[in-house]
Design an enzyme around this catalytic site. Structure first.
Site, PDB file in Angstrom:
ATOM      1  N   HIS A  43      99.151  43.534  61.803  1.00  0.00           N
ATOM      2  CA  HIS A  43      98.226  43.585  60.791  1.00  0.00           C
ATOM      3  C   HIS A  43      98.364  45.201  60.293  1.00  0.00           C
ATOM      4  O   HIS A  43      98.355  45.256  58.881  1.00  0.00           O
ATOM      5  CB  HIS A  43      96.920  43.548  61.537  1.00  0.00           C
ATOM      6  CG  HIS A  43      95.747  43.709  60.477  1.00  0.00           C
ATOM      7  ND1 HIS A  43      95.474  42.831  59.650  1.00  0.00           N
ATOM      8  CD2 HIS A  43      94.899  44.904  60.403  1.00  0.00           C
ATOM      9  CE1 HIS A  43      94.202  43.315  58.828  1.00  0.00           C
ATOM     10  NE2 HIS A  43      93.848  44.521  59.386  1.00  0.00           N
ATOM     11  N   ARG A  51      72.545  32.489  74.570  1.00  0.00           N
ATOM     12  CA  ARG A  51      72.175  32.893  73.301  1.00  0.00           C
ATOM     13  C   ARG A  51      72.157  34.368  72.740  1.00  0.00           C
ATOM     14  O   ARG A  51      71.222  34.922  72.258  1.00  0.00           O
ATOM     15  CB  ARG A  51      70.609  32.272  73.284  1.00  0.00           C
ATOM     16  CG  ARG A  51      70.532  31.038  72.974  1.00  0.00           C
ATOM     17  CD  ARG A  51      69.284  30.360  72.248  1.00  0.00           C
ATOM     18  NE  ARG A  51      69.377  28.892  72.266  1.00  0.00           N
ATOM     19  CZ  ARG A  51      68.770  28.199  73.228  1.00  0.00           C
ATOM     20  NH1 ARG A  51      68.428  28.431  74.254  1.00  0.00           N
ATOM     21  NH2 ARG A  51      68.882  26.841  72.873  1.00  0.00           N
ATOM     22  N   GLU A 110      94.689  52.438  59.168  1.00  0.00           N
ATOM     23  CA  GLU A 110      93.496  52.283  58.837  1.00  0.00           C
ATOM     24  C   GLU A 110      92.928  53.458  58.697  1.00  0.00           C
ATOM     25  O   GLU A 110      91.875  53.733  57.824  1.00  0.00           O
ATOM     26  CB  GLU A 110      92.861  51.348  59.881  1.00  0.00           C
ATOM     27  CG  GLU A 110      93.238  49.976  60.071  1.00  0.00           C
ATOM     28  CD  GLU A 110      93.005  49.016  58.918  1.00  0.00           C
ATOM     29  OE1 GLU A 110      92.439  49.252  58.094  1.00  0.00           O
ATOM     30  OE2 GLU A 110      93.629  47.995  59.181  1.00  0.00           O
ATOM     31  N   HIS A 159      97.133  40.953  54.057  1.00  0.00           N
ATOM     32  CA  HIS A 159      96.885  39.638  54.753  1.00  0.00           C
ATOM     33  C   HIS A 159      98.032  38.573  54.222  1.00  0.00           C
ATOM     34  O   HIS A 159      98.208  38.014  55.068  1.00  0.00           O
ATOM     35  CB  HIS A 159      95.467  38.897  54.088  1.00  0.00           C
ATOM     36  CG  HIS A 159      94.435  39.703  55.260  1.00  0.00           C
ATOM     37  ND1 HIS A 159      93.227  39.807  54.795  1.00  0.00           N
ATOM     38  CD2 HIS A 159      94.533  40.108  56.243  1.00  0.00           C
ATOM     39  CE1 HIS A 159      92.444  40.295  55.667  1.00  0.00           C
ATOM     40  NE2 HIS A 159      93.304  40.441  56.840  1.00  0.00           N
ATOM     41  N   LYS A 193      81.341  43.050  63.566  1.00  0.00           N
ATOM     42  CA  LYS A 193      81.986  41.802  63.325  1.00  0.00           C
ATOM     43  C   LYS A 193      82.835  41.228  64.562  1.00  0.00           C
ATOM     44  O   LYS A 193      83.496  42.036  65.153  1.00  0.00           O
ATOM     45  CB  LYS A 193      83.111  41.759  62.341  1.00  0.00           C
ATOM     46  CG  LYS A 193      82.627  41.790  60.821  1.00  0.00           C
ATOM     47  CD  LYS A 193      83.566  41.341  59.840  1.00  0.00           C
ATOM     48  CE  LYS A 193      83.583  41.628  58.739  1.00  0.00           C
ATOM     49  NZ  LYS A 193      84.803  41.742  57.709  1.00  0.00           N
ATOM     50  N   ASN A 199      88.369  46.685  52.221  1.00  0.00           N
ATOM     51  CA  ASN A 199      89.575  45.664  52.281  1.00  0.00           C
ATOM     52  C   ASN A 199      90.781  46.355  51.177  1.00  0.00           C
ATOM     53  O   ASN A 199      91.579  45.585  50.730  1.00  0.00           O
ATOM     54  CB  ASN A 199      88.902  44.235  51.403  1.00  0.00           C
ATOM     55  CG  ASN A 199      88.544  43.355  52.359  1.00  0.00           C
ATOM     56  OD1 ASN A 199      89.048  43.195  53.462  1.00  0.00           O
ATOM     57  ND2 ASN A 199      87.327  42.999  52.251  1.00  0.00           N
ATOM     58  N   ARG A 233      80.882  47.303  50.997  1.00  0.00           N
ATOM     59  CA  ARG A 233      81.870  47.132  52.175  1.00  0.00           C
ATOM     60  C   ARG A 233      83.172  46.329  51.707  1.00  0.00           C
ATOM     61  O   ARG A 233      84.206  46.605  52.374  1.00  0.00           O
ATOM     62  CB  ARG A 233      81.053  45.964  53.159  1.00  0.00           C
ATOM     63  CG  ARG A 233      81.932  46.004  54.432  1.00  0.00           C
ATOM     64  CD  ARG A 233      80.755  45.397  55.440  1.00  0.00           C
ATOM     65  NE  ARG A 233      81.484  44.906  56.808  1.00  0.00           N
ATOM     66  CZ  ARG A 233      80.946  44.933  57.758  1.00  0.00           C
ATOM     67  NH1 ARG A 233      79.539  45.038  57.748  1.00  0.00           N
ATOM     68  NH2 ARG A 233      81.600  44.855  59.007  1.00  0.00           N
ATOM     69  N   GLU A 245      78.835  42.443  54.096  1.00  0.00           N
ATOM     70  CA  GLU A 245      79.847  42.357  53.038  1.00  0.00           C
ATOM     71  C   GLU A 245      79.524  41.978  51.696  1.00  0.00           C
ATOM     72  O   GLU A 245      80.338  41.011  51.370  1.00  0.00           O
ATOM     73  CB  GLU A 245      80.946  41.661  53.863  1.00  0.00           C
ATOM     74  CG  GLU A 245      82.348  42.189  53.390  1.00  0.00           C
ATOM     75  CD  GLU A 245      83.390  41.743  54.427  1.00  0.00           C
ATOM     76  OE1 GLU A 245      83.077  41.468  55.448  1.00  0.00           O
ATOM     77  OE2 GLU A 245      84.537  41.691  53.956  1.00  0.00           O
ATOM     78  N   HIS A 265      94.348  45.009  51.751  1.00  0.00           N
ATOM     79  CA  HIS A 265      94.202  43.939  52.357  1.00  0.00           C
ATOM     80  C   HIS A 265      94.636  42.627  51.849  1.00  0.00           C
ATOM     81  O   HIS A 265      94.900  41.518  52.255  1.00  0.00           O
ATOM     82  CB  HIS A 265      92.924  43.782  53.129  1.00  0.00           C
ATOM     83  CG  HIS A 265      92.931  44.664  54.383  1.00  0.00           C
ATOM     84  ND1 HIS A 265      92.842  45.831  54.109  1.00  0.00           N
ATOM     85  CD2 HIS A 265      92.602  44.342  55.750  1.00  0.00           C
ATOM     86  CE1 HIS A 265      92.828  46.444  55.482  1.00  0.00           C
ATOM     87  NE2 HIS A 265      92.447  45.418  56.388  1.00  0.00           N
ATOM     88  N   LYS A 281      83.608  54.529  58.145  1.00  0.00           N
ATOM     89  CA  LYS A 281      83.347  53.153  58.577  1.00  0.00           C
ATOM     90  C   LYS A 281      82.006  52.956  58.473  1.00  0.00           C
ATOM     91  O   LYS A 281      81.375  51.999  57.877  1.00  0.00           O
ATOM     92  CB  LYS A 281      84.194  52.548  59.311  1.00  0.00           C
ATOM     93  CG  LYS A 281      83.934  51.058  59.363  1.00  0.00           C
ATOM     94  CD  LYS A 281      85.127  50.010  59.832  1.00  0.00           C
ATOM     95  CE  LYS A 281      84.639  48.704  59.648  1.00  0.00           C
ATOM     96  NZ  LYS A 281      85.586  47.887  60.711  1.00  0.00           N
TER      97      LYS A 281
END
Ligand code: NAD
Length: 347
Positions: free
Chosen positions: A244, A101, A165, A232, A123, A225, A221, A217, A228, A207
């Site tokens: 990526h 947990r 990035e 993506h 994340k 992207n 936030r 998000e 992206h 960031k």
């Protein structure tokens, strides 16, 4: 390795058993050394690894590492040390989030991309056959240890993936940082210590500030992207053969092109954006085998899509995202997407 002394300095506030999780490449380069160094200082440390590569960021890998942890007697008194690139940080972070947990997590990023991006924002997660990063959680590390000496062994194309990035951070938040990236190409690609540390520091600040303002998000936030929606889509069409970073570079230039009409980005700013990628020798044209219809179809499954219409983060200036009706993304007329495609498609 600065990482050793930093981990040792945490020993009083962390549990007693340490599990280093890395991939097989990093295991040979740094994992075994880190384990030996920490063990020689009296820490109880075991090393766990899985094969390198995005294709191993799966639920199956997570389960097999968890089984190994249990078989080795690890329980609630575990501290997980995630040592590696973004794949390892996402995987080991997700294990830390759910093992017994939740147990403390220390992140030690070893790629430039992981230092400036994957280690920031909490994340974690794994891929599924249904898409990338679809199962995961938000889970903050107790500590992120930035040690640029790891970059010495990183291949050039992985340095370039991190630079993409970093360029994005400048474009969405900080024009002075963009200027710095524009004027320090040799230094950054040559890993000049002062330049690379300043750039990593600035990217992390950018960031972190964005993520703090919007932890789940829903609002600002979104600007992370930028590049992206198209990035993506390209990654997906290429079946992840285009990395990526490379896909996002194409996405950034494409979405900058869309920004000219829709967000009034000046043409000379657009030229600067293309030029910076050229200076870092990062290709930005849409590859020959990516068709317009495949691109349109793939963009629809982006998570910013609304009722099947893709949406884009756009910039009005270098360093400034555009706000559309209180949100940071917008749909774009199909003719503009077609125009962009024809302007940037490799013939
Ligand atoms: P990666 O983790 O696959 O690392 C790239 C390659 O470099 C791997 O082969 C790895 O073994 C090798 N490597 C790592 N460190 C090295 C070193 N110091 N020297 C030599 N080789 C080294 O890829 P990445 O680009 O670091 O990360 C991409 C992943 O990060 C993706 O899965 C992406 O989804 C994820 N990501 C997550 C976030 C987030 O917020 N959680 C953000 C961005 C990206």
């Amino acid at each position: 390795m600065n990482a050793v002394s930093e981990i040792l300095s945490l020993r009083d506030c962390l549990p007693s058993r340490y599990a280093i999780i890395c991939d097989t490449t990093v295991r040979g380069l740094y994992g075994q050394k880190l384990q030996q160094n920490l063990t020689s200082k009296g820490l109880d440390v075991k090393l766990f690894s899985f094969p390198s590569g995005e294709q191993y960021k799966t639920r199956q890998t997570k389960e097999s590492i968890e089984n190994e942890l249990f078989e080795n007697g690890f329980g609630r008194d575990t501290c997980i040390i995630a040592l590696g690139g973004g794949v390892v940080l996402d995987m080991a972070g997700f294990i830390a989030a759910t093992f017994c947990r939740g147990v403390p997590l220390v992140m030690v990023p070893t790629t430039l991309l992981a230092m400036v991006d994957a280690s920031i924002g909490g994340k974690t997660g794994v891929n599924t056959p249904y898409g990338k990063n679809l199962v995961g959680s938000f889970y903050e590390a107790e500590k992120i240890i930035q040690d640029t000496s790891f970059l010495q062994t990183l291949p050039k194309d992985e340095i370039q993936n991190g630079i993409v990035e970093m360029i994005k951070h400048g474009l969405i938040r900080d024009s002075e940082y963009f200027d710095f990236l524009e004027t320090h190409v040799q230094e950054l690609m040559g890993l000049d210590l002062n330049s690379i540390e300043k750039a990593i520091h600035d990217s992390v600040q950018i960031k972190t500030a964005i993520v703090k303002a919007d932890t789940k998000e829903n609002g600002i936030r979104r600007i992370i992207n930028f590049g992206h929606t198209i990035g993506h889509a390209i990654e997906k069409i290429s079946d992840y053969q285009i990395s990526h970073g490379r896909a996002v570079a194409i996405g950034i230039v494409a979405e900058s092109y869309l920004s000219i009409k829709k967000a009034h980005l000046q043409k000379n700013s657009y030229e600067r954006i293309k030029n910076i990628f050229q200076s870092y020798e990062i290709p930005f044209k849409i590859p020959v085998d990516i068709t317009l219809s495949a691109l349109k179809d793939a963009m629809v499954s982006d998570k910013k899509s609304l009722k099947g219409t893709p949406r884009f983060v756009l910039i009005s200036e270098i360093g400034k995202p555009m706000v559309f009706n209180n949100t940071y993304c917008t749909s774009v007329d199909i003719h503009e997407i077609e125009e962009m495609y024809h302007a940037l498609h490799k013939h």
